[in-house]
Design a protein around this motif. Structure first.
Motif, PDB file in Angstrom:
ATOM      1  N   THR A  24     -15.505  -2.576  -1.282  1.00  0.00           N
ATOM      2  CA  THR A  24     -14.765  -2.001  -0.146  1.00  0.00           C
ATOM      3  C   THR A  24     -15.716  -1.495   0.931  1.00  0.00           C
ATOM      4  N   PHE A 340     -11.949  -4.839  -2.998  1.00  0.00           N
ATOM      5  CA  PHE A 340     -10.706  -4.910  -2.233  1.00  0.00           C
ATOM      6  C   PHE A 340      -9.535  -5.288  -3.142  1.00  0.00           C
ATOM      7  N   ILE A 345      -6.094  -4.612  -1.132  1.00  0.00           N
ATOM      8  CA  ILE A 345      -6.289  -4.911   0.299  1.00  0.00           C
ATOM      9  C   ILE A 345      -6.869  -6.304   0.444  1.00  0.00           C
ATOM     10  N   PRO A 347      -9.205  -8.320   2.684  1.00  0.00           N
ATOM     11  CA  PRO A 347     -10.171  -8.031   3.749  1.00  0.00           C
ATOM     12  C   PRO A 347     -10.226  -9.120   4.815  1.00  0.00           C
TER      13      PRO A 347
END
Length: 349
Positions: A24, A340, A345, A347
């Protein structure tokens, strides 16, 4: 000496790099720390490398050339400092406790008797090859067989560290006049001018520096070490602890241990070892840039970029120990930082 060293693991390096790009953070945003993590993965052959606990190996020996007045301190200080290491009172002891390190002090050639009680320390290992080197201004520092014996002692120390479960190696030294031997050895191996290599060591003044340069230049003229034969050069103008450090580097690499190189003297030892086994260079990580002027030349000879520059010139492995947390951080980054995927998430832009 080992006949060969294992190759770097390109698959482990690739896997570490791929994981770093999923963490991240923007790709590459942690700079050299990310490159260090990939390098450690390649050395250890593990996508998730680990450098804790480290081993700290301090090799001690005396130098006959100290009789020429090339150090600000008398030769007896070597034995006194070995006693300090054994008692736990030196700077490297502080860092060893800080990092939970396995610490050994290996006597490969201390010439004067150790203070009473020192030999009883569990930290001290007696691997004495001879009582210091000869005065290299007048004769070879040691024989080839003695240089090899000291290298074997260094390799044994690395073997003990690996057997104790250590995951990285910090190699240091103690020996009055060993900057003189290191400067002579570096000049012999690289052809560099003595004038640009010689520093104050333990604190010489300008007159002392001039005298030290003169002794080294006369030594090189008398001994004529062959740069094409690094073992011969080591025997003629080197030191027992320098030979032992070279052996420890080679021994550690056989176990895929990342090798954190300390300052000037340790870097010269690493250069000797690399001249004997060029593939060793892949295992070397350079902890710091010493204030000793010769260190710059030694680093250049190995195309090395040190991790920190704290203007140190102590030795003992202290600069490498200060750099160790960077290696530990690089490993922890790979293991502990979320990807991620972990936080759901995407990216991709």
């Amino acid at each position: 000496m080992p006949d060969f060293l294992p190759s770097l693991d390109s698959l482990a390096a690739q896997q570490a790099a791929q994981r770093l790009d999923r963490l991240t953070k923007p790709p590459g945003s942690l700079g050299r720390l990310e490159r260090l993590a990939v390098e450690l993965a390649a050395i250890q052959g593990q996508a998730l490398p680990q450098v804790s606990p480290p081993a700290m190996l301090v090799f001690a020996a005396d130098h006959g050339v100290a009789a020429e007045g090339v150090s600000a301190f008398p030769a007896e200080v070597t034995a006194q400092m070995v006693a300090n290491f054994a008692a736990g009172g030196a700077a490297i002891n502080v860092f060893a406790r800080q990092h939970g390190a396995h610490l050994e002090v290996i006597d490969v050639g201390v010439a004067t008797p150790l203070p009473e009680g020192t030999a009883d320390s569990p930290r001290l290992v007696d691997e004495r090859v001879r009582l210091g080197t000869a005065n290299m201004l007048h004769e070879d520092a040691m024989s080839r067989d003695e240089a090899l014996a000291a290298m074997v002692a260094g390799r044994r120390a690395a073997e003990r560290a690996a057997a104790a479960g250590c995951r990285s190696l910090i190699v240091g030294e103690m020996g009055i006049a060993n900057t003189t031997a290191s400067s002579a050895l570096l000049a012999a191996l690289t052809g560099a001018s003595v004038e640009g290599l010689v520093g104050p060591g333990t604190g010489l003044d300008a007159a002392g520096l001039a005298h030290k340069r003169d002794v080294i230049e006369r030594t090189l003229a008398a001994r004529r070490p062959d740069p094409a034969d690094p073992l011969e050069a080591l025997a003629r103008v080197g030191g027992l602890e320098i030979a032992a450090m070279a052996g420890a580097f080679l021994g550690g690499a056989t176990h895929r241990l990342p090798l954190i190189v300390d300052g000037f003297i340790a870097t010269v030892a690493a250069l000797v070892a690399c001249r004997l086994r060029p593939s060793l260079r892949d295992y070397l990580l350079f902890g710091h840039r010493s204030r000793e002027p010769g260190h710059e030349g030694a680093l250049a000879a190995l195309e090395a970029r040190p991790l920190v520059d704290f203007e140190l010139r102590l030795g003992e492995g202290t600069g490498a120990a200060l750099a160790f947390p960077l290696l530990d951080s690089a490993c922890r980054l790979l293991v502990e930082m979320a990807t991620f995927d972990d936080i759901g998430i995407d990216p991709a832009p």
